[in-house]
Design a protein around this motif. Sequence first.
Motif, PDB file in Angstrom:
ATOM      1  N   THR A 153      78.965  40.393  14.090  1.00  0.00           N
ATOM      2  CA  THR A 153      77.881  39.891  14.396  1.00  0.00           C
ATOM      3  C   THR A 153      77.111  39.930  13.080  1.00  0.00           C
ATOM      4  O   THR A 153      77.168  40.688  12.059  1.00  0.00           O
ATOM      5  N   VAL A 154      75.928  38.849  12.921  1.00  0.00           N
ATOM      6  CA  VAL A 154      75.018  38.979  11.895  1.00  0.00           C
ATOM      7  C   VAL A 154      73.789  38.888  12.297  1.00  0.00           C
ATOM      8  O   VAL A 154      73.701  38.250  13.217  1.00  0.00           O
ATOM      9  N   ALA A 155      72.754  39.529  11.459  1.00  0.00           N
ATOM     10  CA  ALA A 155      71.353  39.101  11.917  1.00  0.00           C
ATOM     11  C   ALA A 155      70.598  38.464  11.102  1.00  0.00           C
ATOM     12  O   ALA A 155      70.821  38.548   9.701  1.00  0.00           O
ATOM     13  N   VAL A 156      69.965  37.398  11.520  1.00  0.00           N
ATOM     14  CA  VAL A 156      69.515  36.266  10.686  1.00  0.00           C
ATOM     15  C   VAL A 156      68.200  35.894  11.334  1.00  0.00           C
ATOM     16  O   VAL A 156      67.660  36.145  12.498  1.00  0.00           O
ATOM     17  N   ARG A 157      67.178  35.340  10.547  1.00  0.00           N
ATOM     18  CA  ARG A 157      65.664  34.782  10.961  1.00  0.00           C
ATOM     19  C   ARG A 157      65.385  34.031   9.999  1.00  0.00           C
ATOM     20  O   ARG A 157      65.634  33.880   8.810  1.00  0.00           O
ATOM     21  N   LEU A 158      64.937  32.731  10.670  1.00  0.00           N
ATOM     22  CA  LEU A 158      64.387  31.998   9.622  1.00  0.00           C
ATOM     23  C   LEU A 158      62.967  32.021   9.667  1.00  0.00           C
ATOM     24  O   LEU A 158      62.055  32.429  10.628  1.00  0.00           O
ATOM     25  N   THR A 159      62.538  32.457   8.293  1.00  0.00           N
ATOM     26  CA  THR A 159      61.280  32.862   8.130  1.00  0.00           C
ATOM     27  C   THR A 159      60.153  31.877   8.343  1.00  0.00           C
ATOM     28  O   THR A 159      60.206  30.874   7.655  1.00  0.00           O
ATOM     29  N   SER A 160      59.167  32.448   8.811  1.00  0.00           N
ATOM     30  CA  SER A 160      57.960  31.500   8.878  1.00  0.00           C
ATOM     31  C   SER A 160      56.860  32.036   7.670  1.00  0.00           C
ATOM     32  O   SER A 160      55.796  31.288   7.930  1.00  0.00           O
ATOM     33  N   HIS A 161      57.062  32.788   7.064  1.00  0.00           N
ATOM     34  CA  HIS A 161      56.273  33.396   6.125  1.00  0.00           C
ATOM     35  C   HIS A 161      56.376  32.463   4.851  1.00  0.00           C
ATOM     36  O   HIS A 161      57.676  32.313   4.286  1.00  0.00           O
ATOM     37  N   PRO A 162      55.400  31.585   4.407  1.00  0.00           N
ATOM     38  CA  PRO A 162      55.365  30.544   3.273  1.00  0.00           C
ATOM     39  C   PRO A 162      56.008  31.048   2.028  1.00  0.00           C
ATOM     40  O   PRO A 162      56.803  30.597   1.496  1.00  0.00           O
ATOM     41  N   LEU A 163      55.851  32.232   1.621  1.00  0.00           N
ATOM     42  CA  LEU A 163      56.145  32.962   0.224  1.00  0.00           C
ATOM     43  C   LEU A 163      57.777  33.436   0.436  1.00  0.00           C
ATOM     44  O   LEU A 163      58.427  32.934  -0.408  1.00  0.00           O
ATOM     45  N   SER A 164      58.000  33.914   1.612  1.00  0.00           N
ATOM     46  CA  SER A 164      59.451  34.183   1.616  1.00  0.00           C
ATOM     47  C   SER A 164      60.171  32.957   1.809  1.00  0.00           C
ATOM     48  O   SER A 164      61.376  32.933   1.239  1.00  0.00           O
ATOM     49  N   ALA A 165      59.891  31.970   2.221  1.00  0.00           N
ATOM     50  CA  ALA A 165      60.568  30.816   2.464  1.00  0.00           C
ATOM     51  C   ALA A 165      60.488  30.258   1.209  1.00  0.00           C
ATOM     52  O   ALA A 165      61.703  29.551   0.780  1.00  0.00           O
ATOM     53  N   ARG A 166      59.411  30.030   0.195  1.00  0.00           N
ATOM     54  CA  ARG A 166      59.511  29.643  -1.116  1.00  0.00           C
ATOM     55  C   ARG A 166      60.736  30.440  -1.973  1.00  0.00           C
ATOM     56  O   ARG A 166      61.113  29.886  -2.745  1.00  0.00           O
ATOM     57  N   LEU A 167      60.736  31.597  -1.869  1.00  0.00           N
ATOM     58  CA  LEU A 167      61.685  32.458  -2.349  1.00  0.00           C
ATOM     59  C   LEU A 167      63.211  32.052  -2.066  1.00  0.00           C
ATOM     60  O   LEU A 167      63.895  31.703  -2.971  1.00  0.00           O
TER      61      LEU A 167
END
Length: 187
Positions: free
Chosen positions: A106-120
Amino acid sequence: MNRFQISLAVKVLRDGGVLAYPTEGVFGLGCDPLNGLAVARLAAMKRREVTQGFILIGACLTDLSPFIFPDEKIFEKIVAETPNATTWIVPAAEALPNWLLGPDQTVAVRLTSHPLSARLCCAFGGAVISTSANRRGQRPAKRLLRIRQTFRTDCIDFLLPGRLGGANGPSEIRDASTGRIVRAGSG
């Protein structure tokens, strides 16, 4: 946040470095998930085993899909929970490095809702490792000063400043196959 700081952060990732950056609830430490040396260095900084696996964040499902075994129902769950900063344990794609895998492939994943993390992630062109900025057994950092106190300045190659999101702590982690909560979130 200016483009120059994002560009510096991306350069650190591409050069095999480790950076600290704000996420939904705490500061995270990250690196290129496919760079084994960077991941080993990150694990050593946190004083944890590299075999424990790491969370991957992405700005969009395209960032995460190379790491996930294709399953439409799981993709729907991930997208539906994005605003809640939920991390999902999902079946891993074939041939992932061992340091990204949890038990049972398995792998742990998250679609980030944080704008700066998303931009990164967008600027990097894919998923980034995201683990809380703390040593094993300590509380996650909510301020850059705490990161500087916890880690020597020569350990972290770049501190990306910014505000944390609205969550009170690390993300909730759920098993996508069973719905079981593995770690309660701090919402």
